[in-house]
Design a protein around this motif. Structure first.
Motif, PDB file in Angstrom:
ATOM      1  N   GLY A 101     -40.620  83.326  58.259  1.00  0.00           N
ATOM      2  CA  GLY A 101     -41.136  82.491  59.337  1.00  0.00           C
ATOM      3  C   GLY A 101     -42.202  81.563  58.795  1.00  0.00           C
ATOM      4  N   LEU A 102     -42.219  80.318  59.243  1.00  0.00           N
ATOM      5  CA  LEU A 102     -43.155  79.325  58.718  1.00  0.00           C
ATOM      6  C   LEU A 102     -43.888  78.615  59.840  1.00  0.00           C
ATOM      7  CD1 LEU A 102     -44.303  77.442  56.423  1.00  0.00           C
ATOM      8  CD2 LEU A 102     -42.323  75.961  56.889  1.00  0.00           C
ATOM      9  N   LEU A 103     -45.219  78.543  59.709  1.00  0.00           N
ATOM     10  CA  LEU A 103     -46.020  77.651  60.532  1.00  0.00           C
ATOM     11  C   LEU A 103     -46.487  76.522  59.635  1.00  0.00           C
ATOM     12  CD1 LEU A 103     -47.556  77.000  63.190  1.00  0.00           C
ATOM     13  CD2 LEU A 103     -49.515  78.200  62.180  1.00  0.00           C
ATOM     14  N   PRO A 104     -45.897  75.324  59.755  1.00  0.00           N
ATOM     15  CA  PRO A 104     -46.306  74.205  58.888  1.00  0.00           C
ATOM     16  C   PRO A 104     -47.668  73.672  59.288  1.00  0.00           C
ATOM     17  CG  PRO A 104     -44.665  73.482  60.466  1.00  0.00           C
ATOM     18  CD  PRO A 104     -44.804  74.962  60.658  1.00  0.00           C
ATOM     19  N   TRP A 170     -47.938  77.814  68.716  1.00  0.00           N
ATOM     20  CA  TRP A 170     -47.061  77.711  67.546  1.00  0.00           C
ATOM     21  C   TRP A 170     -47.036  79.021  66.762  1.00  0.00           C
ATOM     22  CZ3 TRP A 170     -43.479  74.294  67.124  1.00  0.00           C
ATOM     23  CH2 TRP A 170     -43.635  73.009  67.655  1.00  0.00           C
ATOM     24  N   ILE A 171     -48.193  79.656  66.650  1.00  0.00           N
ATOM     25  CA  ILE A 171     -48.238  80.937  65.938  1.00  0.00           C
ATOM     26  C   ILE A 171     -47.431  81.984  66.696  1.00  0.00           C
ATOM     27  CG2 ILE A 171     -49.780  82.819  65.220  1.00  0.00           C
ATOM     28  CD1 ILE A 171     -51.901  80.562  64.742  1.00  0.00           C
ATOM     29  N   LEU A 184     -48.055  80.810  56.645  1.00  0.00           N
ATOM     30  CA  LEU A 184     -48.913  80.069  57.561  1.00  0.00           C
ATOM     31  C   LEU A 184     -49.707  79.025  56.781  1.00  0.00           C
ATOM     32  CD1 LEU A 184     -50.321  83.193  59.453  1.00  0.00           C
ATOM     33  CD2 LEU A 184     -48.432  81.730  60.205  1.00  0.00           C
ATOM     34  N   ASP A 185     -49.502  77.766  57.111  1.00  0.00           N
ATOM     35  CA  ASP A 185     -50.201  76.683  56.416  1.00  0.00           C
ATOM     36  C   ASP A 185     -51.401  76.250  57.250  1.00  0.00           C
ATOM     37  OD1 ASP A 185     -50.943  74.699  54.714  1.00  0.00           O
ATOM     38  OD2 ASP A 185     -49.080  73.547  54.829  1.00  0.00           O
ATOM     39  N   GLU A 186     -52.589  76.633  56.803  1.00  0.00           N
ATOM     40  CA  GLU A 186     -53.835  76.329  57.499  1.00  0.00           C
ATOM     41  C   GLU A 186     -53.775  76.752  58.972  1.00  0.00           C
ATOM     42  OE1 GLU A 186     -55.366  72.404  56.784  1.00  0.00           O
ATOM     43  OE2 GLU A 186     -54.528  72.326  54.764  1.00  0.00           O
ATOM     44  N   PRO A 187     -53.543  78.045  59.231  1.00  0.00           N
ATOM     45  CA  PRO A 187     -53.351  78.494  60.619  1.00  0.00           C
ATOM     46  C   PRO A 187     -54.596  78.413  61.484  1.00  0.00           C
ATOM     47  CG  PRO A 187     -53.543  80.376  59.145  1.00  0.00           C
ATOM     48  CD  PRO A 187     -53.450  79.156  58.271  1.00  0.00           C
TER      49      PRO A 187
END
Length: 286
Positions: A101-104, A170-171, A184-187
């Motif tokens: 799973g990815l959070l851009p 989004w998370i 997680l990119d800069e969550p």
């Protein structure tokens, strides 16, 4: 086969790493870049399975580029990203989405979509012609919204939310995906300090309670040192150091990575490394 039994077996297979390795996700000698600009070359990174890994480094050092490659959003010019021992490009897209799973860094919601509907999109990789929306999908969405504190926003339009509220939504969508690996990119972007701590507490609980591998790009060094049990420090597209924060974090490392004079002391709350920046005057005098 009973749906609950089938779902349980499928989830167990996804969360259980291969017996022969403790690294499910690996970057092997990657050359990464955009158009004619090379960001990283011969980049090799192991993500230890079952860890909370934080990636740190100055702006434009290649942190987000690495995360995009690990999630298959960015194809390397050479080298390979290996997922469970196979090149990630060899998997169907939905299979990758069931494992990672990815959070851009930035996400855009469709216009007019409500919170519950956006979070529900996290269940898309689990849908097929023979498996439609189920009670488990409903439960996964509800649990993800509860964990991120957005349940009361479920009927609101995403466009109407504040930046911090949207980030939590989004998370929640990523959590609803129920993958064994979460990137997680800069969550903590757009979140106030209280929600930053709540989110990082959630990430640590997700890692420790379910065994999921969590990888986060973080800007706050002290947050990274406090929450992560594995650290990757990058500069100029390369890994400068990797390991447990207590083992690798020194004033010399911070200086080398960030050009920042500092003292490293024990966090009085956790005993983890705590960076205290020095003023420019103190650095000159020293």
């Amino acid at each position: 086969m009973d749906e609950n039994l089938e779902r349980s077996e499928s989830a167990q297979q996804a969360l259980t790493p291969p017996a022969a390795t403790d690294v499910r996700l690996r970057a092997d000698r990657l050359r990464l870049g955009y158009r004619n600009r090379v960001i990283s070359d011969e980049l090799t990174v192991d993500i230890p399975d079952g860890t909370f890994t934080a990636i740190i480094g100055p702006n434009a050092c290649g942190k987000s580029t690495l995360l995009r490659a690990l999630s298959r959003l960015l194809a390397p010019e050479s080298g390979a990203v290996l997922l469970d021992g196979k090149a990630i490009g060899s998997y169907p897209a939905k299979e990758v989405a069931r494992r990672i799973g990815l959070l851009p860094q930035s996400s855009t919601a469709p216009e007019g979509i409500r919170v519950a509907d956006l979070v529900a999109r996290g269940r898309y990789p689990h849908q097929s012609l023979v498996r439609q929306w189920s009670r488990h999908d409903e439960e996964a969405v509800a649990a993800a919204m509860a964990a991120t504190g957005v349940t009361e926003l479920s009927g609101r339009l995403v466009d109407e939310l504040s930046g911090g509220q949207r980030q939590r939504v989004w998370i929640a969508m990523v959590l609803a995906q129920e993958t064994p690996i979460v990137l997680l990119d800069e969550p903590t972007t757009f979140l106030d300090i209280a929600h930053q701590i709540q989110l990082l507490d959630l990430c640590r609980e997700l890692n420790r309670d379910t065994g999921r591998t969590v990888v986060a790009v973080l800007h706050d060094l002290n947050h990274a040192f406090r929450y992560a049990d594995h650290l990757i420090a990058m500069r100029d597209g390369a890994v400068v150091a990797a390991g447990a924060p207590r083992e690798i974090v020194t004033a010399e490392l911070v200086q080398k990575v960030f050009d920042l004079g500092c003292r490293v002391i024990d966090d009085p709350e956790t005993g983890t490394p705590l960076v205290v920046p020095l003023s420019e005057k103190a650095v000159r005098v020293g």
